[in-house]
Scaffold this motif. Structure first.
Motif, PDB file in Angstrom:
ATOM      1  N   ASP A   1      21.885 108.109 -23.193  1.00 17.18           N
ATOM      2  CA  ASP A   1      21.475 106.717 -23.681  1.00 17.18           C
ATOM      3  C   ASP A   1      21.085 105.806 -22.413  1.00 17.18           C
ATOM      4  OD1 ASP A   1      21.996 107.160 -26.180  1.00 17.18           O
ATOM      5  OD2 ASP A   1      24.063 106.715 -26.166  1.00 17.18           O
ATOM      6  N   ILE A   2      21.207 106.378 -21.164  1.00 17.58           N
ATOM      7  CA  ILE A   2      20.836 105.474 -19.896  1.00 17.58           C
ATOM      8  C   ILE A   2      19.281 104.915 -20.083  1.00 17.58           C
ATOM      9  CG2 ILE A   2      20.236 107.497 -18.509  1.00 17.58           C
ATOM     10  CD1 ILE A   2      21.392 105.757 -16.421  1.00 17.58           C
ATOM     11  N   ASP A   3      18.999 103.769 -19.725  1.00 19.96           N
ATOM     12  CA  ASP A   3      17.626 103.364 -19.729  1.00 19.96           C
ATOM     13  C   ASP A   3      16.970 104.037 -18.643  1.00 19.96           C
ATOM     14  OD1 ASP A   3      15.300 101.811 -19.361  1.00 19.96           O
ATOM     15  OD2 ASP A   3      16.246  99.854 -20.059  1.00 19.96           O
ATOM     16  N   LEU A   4      16.044 104.818 -19.075  1.00 18.91           N
ATOM     17  CA  LEU A   4      15.284 105.630 -17.993  1.00 18.91           C
ATOM     18  C   LEU A   4      14.207 104.772 -17.021  1.00 18.91           C
ATOM     19  CD1 LEU A   4      14.159 108.711 -19.987  1.00 18.91           C
ATOM     20  CD2 LEU A   4      16.220 108.440 -18.331  1.00 18.91           C
ATOM     21  N   ARG A   5      13.912 103.656 -17.854  1.00 17.86           N
ATOM     22  CA  ARG A   5      13.119 102.734 -16.607  1.00 17.86           C
ATOM     23  C   ARG A   5      13.906 102.083 -15.596  1.00 17.86           C
ATOM     24  NH1 ARG A   5      11.072  98.535 -20.898  1.00 17.86           N
ATOM     25  NH2 ARG A   5      13.168  98.864 -21.542  1.00 17.86           N
ATOM     26  N   ASN A   6      14.947 101.865 -15.843  1.00 13.95           N
ATOM     27  CA  ASN A   6      15.889 101.475 -14.734  1.00 13.95           C
ATOM     28  C   ASN A   6      16.206 102.527 -13.670  1.00 13.95           C
ATOM     29  OD1 ASN A   6      15.951  98.795 -15.626  1.00 13.95           O
ATOM     30  ND2 ASN A   6      17.896  98.961 -16.879  1.00 13.95           N
ATOM     31  N   LEU A   7      16.608 103.796 -14.445  1.00 13.09           N
ATOM     32  CA  LEU A   7      16.941 104.806 -13.437  1.00 13.09           C
ATOM     33  C   LEU A   7      15.653 105.214 -12.727  1.00 13.09           C
ATOM     34  CD1 LEU A   7      18.688 107.320 -12.532  1.00 13.09           C
ATOM     35  CD2 LEU A   7      17.875 108.613 -14.772  1.00 13.09           C
TER      36      LEU A   7
ATOM     37  N   PHE B   1      22.103 114.634 -10.635  1.00 13.00           N
ATOM     38  CA  PHE B   1      22.398 113.957 -11.531  1.00 13.00           C
ATOM     39  C   PHE B   1      23.598 114.546 -12.352  1.00 13.00           C
ATOM     40  CE2 PHE B   1      18.047 112.954 -10.317  1.00 13.00           C
ATOM     41  CZ  PHE B   1      18.189 111.558 -10.080  1.00 13.00           C
ATOM     42  N   LEU B   2      24.592 113.954 -12.458  1.00 10.85           N
ATOM     43  CA  LEU B   2      25.944 114.543 -13.109  1.00 10.85           C
ATOM     44  C   LEU B   2      26.000 114.327 -14.569  1.00 10.85           C
ATOM     45  CD1 LEU B   2      28.350 113.596 -10.099  1.00 10.85           C
ATOM     46  CD2 LEU B   2      27.140 115.558 -10.360  1.00 10.85           C
ATOM     47  N   ASP B   3      26.619 115.269 -15.237  1.00  8.59           N
ATOM     48  CA  ASP B   3      26.805 115.078 -16.646  1.00  8.59           C
ATOM     49  C   ASP B   3      28.523 115.048 -16.901  1.00  8.59           C
ATOM     50  OD1 ASP B   3      27.658 117.698 -15.930  1.00  8.59           O
ATOM     51  OD2 ASP B   3      26.423 118.483 -17.574  1.00  8.59           O
ATOM     52  N   ALA B   4      29.187 114.967 -15.832  1.00 11.33           N
ATOM     53  CA  ALA B   4      30.481 114.893 -15.866  1.00 11.33           C
ATOM     54  C   ALA B   4      31.224 114.580 -14.521  1.00 11.33           C
ATOM     55  CB  ALA B   4      31.259 116.283 -16.456  1.00 11.33           C
ATOM     56  N   GLU B   5      32.369 113.607 -14.403  1.00  4.86           N
ATOM     57  CA  GLU B   5      32.914 113.090 -13.154  1.00  4.86           C
ATOM     58  C   GLU B   5      33.184 114.230 -12.356  1.00  4.86           C
ATOM     59  OE1 GLU B   5      34.421 108.991 -13.209  1.00  4.86           O
ATOM     60  OE2 GLU B   5      35.005 109.868 -15.010  1.00  4.86           O
ATOM     61  N   GLU B   6      33.793 115.477 -12.992  1.00  7.45           N
ATOM     62  CA  GLU B   6      34.400 116.440 -12.166  1.00  7.45           C
ATOM     63  C   GLU B   6      33.485 117.301 -11.263  1.00  7.45           C
ATOM     64  OE1 GLU B   6      34.142 117.847 -16.572  1.00  7.45           O
ATOM     65  OE2 GLU B   6      34.659 116.021 -15.436  1.00  7.45           O
ATOM     66  N   HIS B   7      32.010 116.912 -11.605  1.00  2.00           N
ATOM     67  CA  HIS B   7      31.145 117.693 -11.065  1.00  2.00           C
ATOM     68  C   HIS B   7      30.399 117.173  -9.625  1.00  2.00           C
ATOM     69  CE1 HIS B   7      30.004 119.959 -15.327  1.00  2.00           C
ATOM     70  NE2 HIS B   7      31.043 120.451 -14.622  1.00  2.00           N
ATOM     71  N   TRP B   8      31.179 116.168  -9.429  1.00  2.00           N
ATOM     72  CA  TRP B   8      30.867 115.540  -7.992  1.00  2.00           C
ATOM     73  C   TRP B   8      30.546 116.669  -6.762  1.00  2.00           C
ATOM     74  CZ3 TRP B   8      28.761 110.987  -7.608  1.00  2.00           C
ATOM     75  CH2 TRP B   8      28.974 110.113  -8.428  1.00  2.00           C
ATOM     76  N   PRO B   9      29.660 116.632  -6.209  1.00  2.00           N
ATOM     77  CA  PRO B   9      29.447 117.883  -5.104  1.00  2.00           C
ATOM     78  C   PRO B   9      30.381 117.600  -4.098  1.00  2.00           C
ATOM     79  CG  PRO B   9      27.742 116.178  -4.904  1.00  2.00           C
ATOM     80  CD  PRO B   9      28.493 115.774  -6.196  1.00  2.00           C
ATOM     81  N   GLN B  10      31.035 118.845  -3.652  1.00  2.00           N
ATOM     82  CA  GLN B  10      32.003 118.794  -2.311  1.00  2.00           C
ATOM     83  C   GLN B  10      31.431 118.914  -1.062  1.00  2.00           C
ATOM     84  OE1 GLN B  10      35.291 118.496  -3.189  1.00  2.00           O
ATOM     85  NE2 GLN B  10      34.514 118.210  -5.188  1.00  2.00           N
ATOM     86  N   SER B  11      30.196 119.265  -0.976  1.00  2.00           N
ATOM     87  CA  SER B  11      29.472 119.314   0.257  1.00  2.00           C
ATOM     88  C   SER B  11      27.921 119.387  -0.138  1.00  2.00           C
ATOM     89  CB  SER B  11      29.617 120.605   0.913  1.00  2.00           C
ATOM     90  OG  SER B  11      29.397 121.823   0.217  1.00  2.00           O
ATOM     91  N   LEU B  12      27.096 118.950   0.779  1.00  2.00           N
ATOM     92  CA  LEU B  12      25.729 118.792   0.647  1.00  2.00           C
ATOM     93  C   LEU B  12      24.922 120.105   1.426  1.00  2.00           C
ATOM     94  CD1 LEU B  12      25.197 115.172   1.413  1.00  2.00           C
ATOM     95  CD2 LEU B  12      25.224 116.386  -0.762  1.00  2.00           C
ATOM     96  N   PRO B  13      23.739 120.637   0.899  1.00  2.00           N
ATOM     97  CA  PRO B  13      23.231 121.748   1.741  1.00  2.00           C
ATOM     98  C   PRO B  13      22.810 121.396   3.118  1.00  2.00           C
ATOM     99  CG  PRO B  13      22.090 121.118  -0.258  1.00  2.00           C
ATOM    100  CD  PRO B  13      23.019 120.109  -0.322  1.00  2.00           C
TER     101      PRO B  13
ATOM    102  N   TYR C   1      25.877 109.377 -11.589  1.00  2.00           N
ATOM    103  CA  TYR C   1      26.809 109.635 -12.640  1.00  2.00           C
ATOM    104  C   TYR C   1      26.644 108.353 -13.638  1.00  2.00           C
ATOM    105  CZ  TYR C   1      30.435 110.310 -16.022  1.00  2.00           C
ATOM    106  OH  TYR C   1      31.338 110.288 -17.346  1.00  2.00           O
ATOM    107  N   SER C   2      26.488 108.638 -14.935  1.00  2.00           N
ATOM    108  CA  SER C   2      26.537 107.335 -15.761  1.00  2.00           C
ATOM    109  C   SER C   2      27.276 107.787 -17.016  1.00  2.00           C
ATOM    110  CB  SER C   2      25.186 106.905 -16.142  1.00  2.00           C
ATOM    111  OG  SER C   2      25.478 105.962 -17.343  1.00  2.00           O
TER     112      SER C   2
END
Length: 317
Positions: free
Chosen positions: A243-249, A215-227, A237-238
């Motif tokens: 302020d995101i609706d936690l029920r929907n998440l 769950f990203l707090d900034a777009e530039e933190h998109w992972p470059q690779s996976l474990p 990312y939102s």
């Protein structure tokens, strides 16, 4: 079910339900939600496909009925289907592969549930299988040396003794987390207060990951690779931030878990947007390893966890 009923009122045509008839009674094998929805509309009849068979034939069909159609099964649905066969005197003698095929799950999923039931019930017959000549075969020692078998037996005995302890386990009401802490929630969840790249967190991780969520707090933190050994992944990312609706998440995460994991599949979670997510993992039988750098969010997670009366403890550094 309410959606089905509304669709029926609008004229939607659903597949016939499946019934088994033993000469005296009809046994519903597939279409439970459709029947309830039909009743909700006030209709008195439903299109059916009738097959010859008894109640057990209907049960066998039902355990895998929604594997490829109908409402998507949750992990709990899959677990219930497999356990239904493993607690039956005849069906528990089937191989893991046979039960997995019948229920529409993986053979590893069946094996884990079989082991868990055997540990709880001490039912030695769960290690028996029917051979090609219909004779019973004890599979408990297949692939194991005598020493390994003795060790496994001792471990099972210790686990059983531990499960029989009646003294109450201290529960957390409110704990304050600081950076660098590692907490164990229940029997299979871990919360690390720090960055996911920390060696302390990396040492916790298992060799195989059923679902990797970040769950990203900034777009530039998109992972470059996976474990390595990651089967599935979800990056979220939102721009709404906190302020995101936690029920929907929570619903998004639950749907992702239900469609990509089986019970006992490990979930790795980077950052913790919702403090109640550990409770969701527990309900879906998925062990969770989470790294969250914010001590307050970690504290909130422990507070939420305490509400379900499950043990929690801080691991020594």
């Amino acid at each position: 079910m309410s959606e089905y009923a509304e669709d029926m009122r609008q004229g939607a045509i659903f597949p016939p339900v499946i019934l088994y008839y033993d000469g005296r009674e009809y046994w519903l094998a597939d279409g439970f939600h459709r029947v309830r929805a039909t009743e909700a509309t006030g209709a008195q009849a439903i299109t059916s496909e009738v097959r010859l068979g008894e109640r057990r034939d209907a049960v066998l069909y039902a355990v895998g009925a929604n594997a490829v159609h109908g409402l998507r099964r949750t992990n709990e649905d899959k677990h219930r289907a497999v356990e239904r066969l493993l607690r039956d005197p005849e069906w528990k003698l089937w191989s893991d592969n046979a039960i997995a095929k019948q229920c529409g799950v993986s053979h590893g999923f069946v094996g884990r549930i079989r082991s868990r039931i055997q540990l709880i019930t001490n039912d030695d017959s769960l290690t028996l299988r029917r051979g090609m000549d219909n004779r019973l075969i004890d599979t408990s020692k297949i692939g194991k040396s005598t020493q390994e078998s003795e060790i496994a037996t001792k471990r099972q005995r210790k686990k059983k003794q531990a499960s029989q302890v009646t003294s109450p386990t201290p529960l957390v009401q409110s704990k304050e987390v600081v950076g660098g802490d590692t907490w164990k929630l229940g029997k299979s969840h871990y919360l690390f207060c720090g960055d996911s790249s920390s060696k302390k967190f990396q040492k916790l991780l298992p060799s195989e990951i059923g679902l990797f969520m970040i769950f990203l707090d900034a777009e530039e933190h998109w992972p470059q690779s996976l474990p390595k050994n990651t089967k599935n992944a979800l990056s979220f990312y939102s721009s709404y931030g906190e302020d995101i609706d936690l029920r929907n998440l929570r619903q998004i995460i639950e749907n992702c878990l239900a469609t990509t994991t089986d019970a006992d599949d490990t979930v790795i979670m980077i950052n913790l947007p919702d403090p109640s997510l550990f409770i969701l993992m527990e309900s879906l039988y998925c062990p969770c390893y989470c790294a969250e750098p914010d001590p307050q969010r970690c504290t909130d997670a422990l507070t939420a966890w305490a509400a379900i009366n499950q043990p929690v403890r801080k691991l020594s550094t």
